[in-house]
Enzyme design. Structure first.
Site, PDB file in Angstrom:
ATOM      1  N   GLU A 140      42.959  18.207  35.661  1.00  0.00           N
ATOM      2  CA  GLU A 140      43.046  19.180  34.568  1.00  0.00           C
ATOM      3  C   GLU A 140      44.379  18.999  33.852  1.00  0.00           C
ATOM      4  O   GLU A 140      45.441  19.012  34.473  1.00  0.00           O
ATOM      5  CB  GLU A 140      42.946  20.604  35.161  1.00  0.00           C
ATOM      6  CG  GLU A 140      43.090  21.683  34.125  1.00  0.00           C
ATOM      7  CD  GLU A 140      43.225  23.094  34.720  1.00  0.00           C
ATOM      8  OE1 GLU A 140      42.959  23.294  35.926  1.00  0.00           O
ATOM      9  OE2 GLU A 140      43.619  23.993  33.960  1.00  0.00           O
ATOM     10  N   LYS A 223      23.938  20.407  16.630  1.00  0.00           N
ATOM     11  CA  LYS A 223      24.913  20.303  15.544  1.00  0.00           C
ATOM     12  C   LYS A 223      26.279  19.868  16.096  1.00  0.00           C
ATOM     13  O   LYS A 223      26.921  18.957  15.554  1.00  0.00           O
ATOM     14  CB  LYS A 223      25.025  21.671  14.858  1.00  0.00           C
ATOM     15  CG  LYS A 223      25.963  21.676  13.675  1.00  0.00           C
ATOM     16  CD  LYS A 223      25.935  23.030  12.987  1.00  0.00           C
ATOM     17  CE  LYS A 223      27.020  23.107  11.938  1.00  0.00           C
ATOM     18  NZ  LYS A 223      27.180  24.465  11.423  1.00  0.00           N
ATOM     19  N   CYS A 379      54.864  39.846  52.622  1.00  0.00           N
ATOM     20  CA  CYS A 379      56.163  39.259  52.309  1.00  0.00           C
ATOM     21  C   CYS A 379      57.185  40.348  51.984  1.00  0.00           C
ATOM     22  O   CYS A 379      57.632  41.041  52.881  1.00  0.00           O
ATOM     23  CB  CYS A 379      56.018  38.234  51.197  1.00  0.00           C
ATOM     24  SG  CYS A 379      57.356  37.044  51.239  1.00  0.00           S
ATOM     25  N   GLY A 381      56.557  43.082  50.948  1.00  0.00           N
ATOM     26  CA  GLY A 381      55.907  44.277  51.493  1.00  0.00           C
ATOM     27  C   GLY A 381      56.263  44.495  52.958  1.00  0.00           C
ATOM     28  O   GLY A 381      56.420  45.628  53.414  1.00  0.00           O
ATOM     29  N   HIS A 515      52.204  34.821  53.149  1.00  0.00           N
ATOM     30  CA  HIS A 515      51.247  35.212  52.097  1.00  0.00           C
ATOM     31  C   HIS A 515      49.830  34.817  52.525  1.00  0.00           C
ATOM     32  O   HIS A 515      49.358  33.733  52.166  1.00  0.00           O
ATOM     33  CB  HIS A 515      51.582  34.490  50.792  1.00  0.00           C
ATOM     34  CG  HIS A 515      52.816  34.993  50.127  1.00  0.00           C
ATOM     35  ND1 HIS A 515      52.811  36.061  49.267  1.00  0.00           N
ATOM     36  CD2 HIS A 515      54.102  34.578  50.204  1.00  0.00           C
ATOM     37  CE1 HIS A 515      54.040  36.288  48.832  1.00  0.00           C
ATOM     38  NE2 HIS A 515      54.843  35.397  49.387  1.00  0.00           N
ATOM     39  N   GLU A 517      47.123  35.741  51.359  1.00  0.00           N
ATOM     40  CA  GLU A 517      46.191  35.654  50.229  1.00  0.00           C
ATOM     41  C   GLU A 517      45.952  34.218  49.770  1.00  0.00           C
ATOM     42  O   GLU A 517      44.914  33.913  49.195  1.00  0.00           O
ATOM     43  CB  GLU A 517      46.677  36.525  49.058  1.00  0.00           C
ATOM     44  CG  GLU A 517      47.930  36.057  48.320  1.00  0.00           C
ATOM     45  CD  GLU A 517      49.238  36.559  48.924  1.00  0.00           C
ATOM     46  OE1 GLU A 517      49.262  36.820  50.147  1.00  0.00           O
ATOM     47  OE2 GLU A 517      50.249  36.656  48.184  1.00  0.00           O
TER      48      GLU A 517
HETATM   49  N1  GLN Z   1      62.347  38.545  47.726  1.00  0.00           N
HETATM   50  C1  GLN Z   1      61.965  38.378  49.095  1.00  0.00           C
HETATM   51  C2  GLN Z   1      62.572  37.121  49.707  1.00  0.00           C
HETATM   52  O1  GLN Z   1      62.922  36.208  49.017  1.00  0.00           O
HETATM   53  C3  GLN Z   1      60.451  38.368  49.241  1.00  0.00           C
HETATM   54  C4  GLN Z   1      59.781  37.252  48.548  1.00  0.00           C
HETATM   55  C5  GLN Z   1      58.295  37.382  48.441  1.00  0.00           C
HETATM   56  O2  GLN Z   1      57.749  38.480  48.545  1.00  0.00           O
HETATM   57  N2  GLN Z   1      57.598  36.292  48.189  1.00  0.00           N
HETATM   58  O3  GLN Z   1      62.667  37.000  50.894  1.00  0.00           O
END
Ligand code: GLN
Length: 549
Positions: A140, A223, A379, A381, A515, A517
């Site tokens: 892409e 077309k 993270c 969070g 992460h 996700e």
């Molecule tokens: N700011 C935080 C750190 O660098 C968390 C980073 C994030 O959530 N990806 O550790």
């Protein structure tokens, strides 16, 4: 067999869904039994999107091998079995970086270094760098035809058709066929112009994918075919859809995979798309519903949480539920009340950088903890959950991350200045280090504690999950926080890095430093998302019981 290459360009306007179109083509070819690899070429000057604001660029997607890449790579991994790597995404910045350092070393032996052939050669080399066992490479090209900065990329793929031959290369162009209300007609002129522009630089597309509100009629397709010099059955409608996982099914109905394999002279079976039909049906008519608050800073821009949104959808699929996301701006919580969390079934705090909205997120975590609402932290969070627990359960007043308060008396989250990277190399950094490439990036091993929520979710003793952060939990506070009910249930093999925390006495309170996700797929929902949605559904059910009483 030598690999064949499909090049996907875009015209008329951006945001036509080139990434999803590329991923869907990959999915269709896989469903035909072929092995695919997908690549994204980004014409901007940044070396990678790691230093770009999510407001500008959307989510930064991280691969197992620690590349910070374009969010389209997330679509590729979700739609196909291909696994992205450093080879899967490159930018103009990287190409020039390589060529200029080669020039400085004197490797060009006195010649004048130029866009053609030196830059285009480097682009071609990177396109041709393909994993073993791949049948088809879907490439892409970012940007829109007509942009100055994408010219060297288009020139490189033009050359590749000559280098590799017609049966080994295919050009697909994605355009827009708008419906003009006042004329009550669809208009083909923008497509004609876009193809003309491509032809001027030597590329004649073989297939046109036309984004449109409705299916194009055969006379309109005829077309477009006539004016754009493609075969009549090479004009494919990409009709607007509500659910992205419908796109492979639509492309199949339009005969796209058939046309691609015929033009590339590939013999393959008819695709089996039953699994796609099944998930689309589950998403369209789920049995249950659940409402999750996503408390973040970039909530106005959905692209910043692309993988997260998808992972929540996947968690819903696993529980036969529709996940309604309530986007809550953490700065609004800071300046107001927590009313926006009223009646919510689950609370999620995603990753993030910078101190805007931090206290609002901490307040949302406190709310989840005290009201026993399922909580999932990713993270940043997790870091904020640790801060909340430290301040409000352990009584460590003003506990913080040194990212936000260097002088905190209780640095429960801090910057590790010496660390070992994925390649087992010792790395050093401090707060003055370069911003680009100095994070803990990519997949790291995490050992899970028996009996924990995490262990129950994964049903495994060890997992690999992807990271993208600089700061870590400060193990000096482990004992104090464990005495208050916090548990480290996921840890690095050397025992130095906390990867998952949980809270005793709460129905579902889990936060992870990685992460998850990035690894969730529609056909293989991530275990933590699956369990978080399950717990939120349970909370919803219990709430309605209380109401009835
Ligand atoms: N700011 C935080 C750190 O660098 C968390 C980073 C994030 O959530 N990806 O550790």
């Amino acid at each position: 067999m030598r690999q064949k290459f499909i090049f996907i360009t875009g015209g008329v306007v951006s945001s036509l869904g080139k990434g999803i179109a590329s991923a869907s083509i990959g999915a269709l070819l896989e469903a035909r039994g072929l092995t695919v690899m997908l690549k994204k070429l980004d014409p901007y000057i940044n070396v990678d999107p790691g230093t770009m604001s999510p407001f500008q660029h959307g989510e930064v997607y991280v691969t197992d091998d620690g590349a910070e890449t374009d969010l389209d790579l997330g679509h590729y991994e979700r739609f196909t079995n291909s696994i992205g790597s450093k080879k899967s995404n490159f930018t103009t910045g990287q190409v020039y970086d390589t060529v200029i350092s080669r020039e400085r070393k004197g490797e060009y032996l006195g010649v004048t270094v130029q866009v053609i052939p030196h830059i285009t050669d480097e682009i071609k080399k990177r396109i041709l760098d393909v994993d073993d066992g791949i049948d088809i490479v879907v490439v892409e090209i970012g940007g829109t035809v007509g942009d100055i900065e994408s010219l060297p990329f288009l020139e490189a793929i033009r050359q590749l058709r000559n280098d590799l031959g017609k049966e080994y290369t295919l050009f697909i162009h994605l355009t827009l066929v708008p419906f003009i209300k006042s004329a009550d007609e669809v208009k083909t002129k923008p497509t004609q112009h876009s193809v003309k522009e491509l032809r001027e630089i030597g590329i004649q597309p073989d297939i046109l994918i036309c984004r449109a509100e409705k299916f194009l009629t055969q006379p309109i397709k005829d077309k477009i075919a006539l004016f754009c010099n493609v075969e009549k059955d090479a004009v494919i409608t990409a009709k607007d859809v509500d659910i992205i996982y419908e796109v492979p099914l639509l492309f199949y109905k339009e005969g796209l995979d058939e046309k691609i394999t015929r033009l590339l002279n590939i013999w393959s079976r008819k695709p089996d798309l039953s699994k796609w039909e099944k998930i689309v049906n589950t998403i369209k008519s789920p049995k249950k519903q659940v409402e999750i608050a996503l408390v973040g800073k970039y909530v106005s821009l959905k692209d910043s949480y692309k993988s997260l949104n998808e992972a929540l959808v996947h968690g819903g699929i696993a529980n036969n539920a529709r996940v309604n996301i309530r986007y809550v701006d953490s700065e609004e919580i800071e300046s107001g009340t927590l009313e926006q969390l009223d009646g919510i079934d689950g609370i999620l705090i995603p990753g993030g950088f910078g101190d805007r909205g931090i206290e609002g997120k901490i307040a949302a975590i406190k709310y989840a903890r005290e009201h026993k609402i399922p909580f999932f932290g990713l993270c940043l969070g997790m870091q904020l959950a640790v801060i909340e627990i430290s301040r409000n359960l352990a009584g460590l007043k003003d506990a913080h991350s040194t990212e936000f308060n260097e002088n905190t008396p209780y640095p429960v989250i801090y910057l590790i200045e010496e660390w070992i990277d994925r390649e087992n190399r010792m790395q050093k950094r401090d707060k003055f280090s370069n911003k680009g490439g100095t994070m803990r990036l990519g997949a790291y091993k995490c050992l899970l504690k028996q009996g924990s929520l995490a262990h129950k979710a994964y049903m495994q003793d060890a997992v690999f999950e992807r990271h993208r952060h600089r700061y870590e939990f400060n193990m000096a506070f482990r004992k104090t926080l464990e005495d208050c009910g916090m548990e480290i249930t996921g840890i690095s093999p050397d025992g130095k890095l906390a990867e998952i925390i949980e809270l005793k006495g709460h129905p579902w309170f889990l936060a992870c430093q990685f992460h998850p996700e990035f690894k969730s797929k529609p056909f293989d929902p991530h275990p933590l998302f699956k369990e978080f949605i399950k717990a939120s559904l349970k909370h919803r059910q219990e709430k309605s019981k209380w109401k009835k009483k």
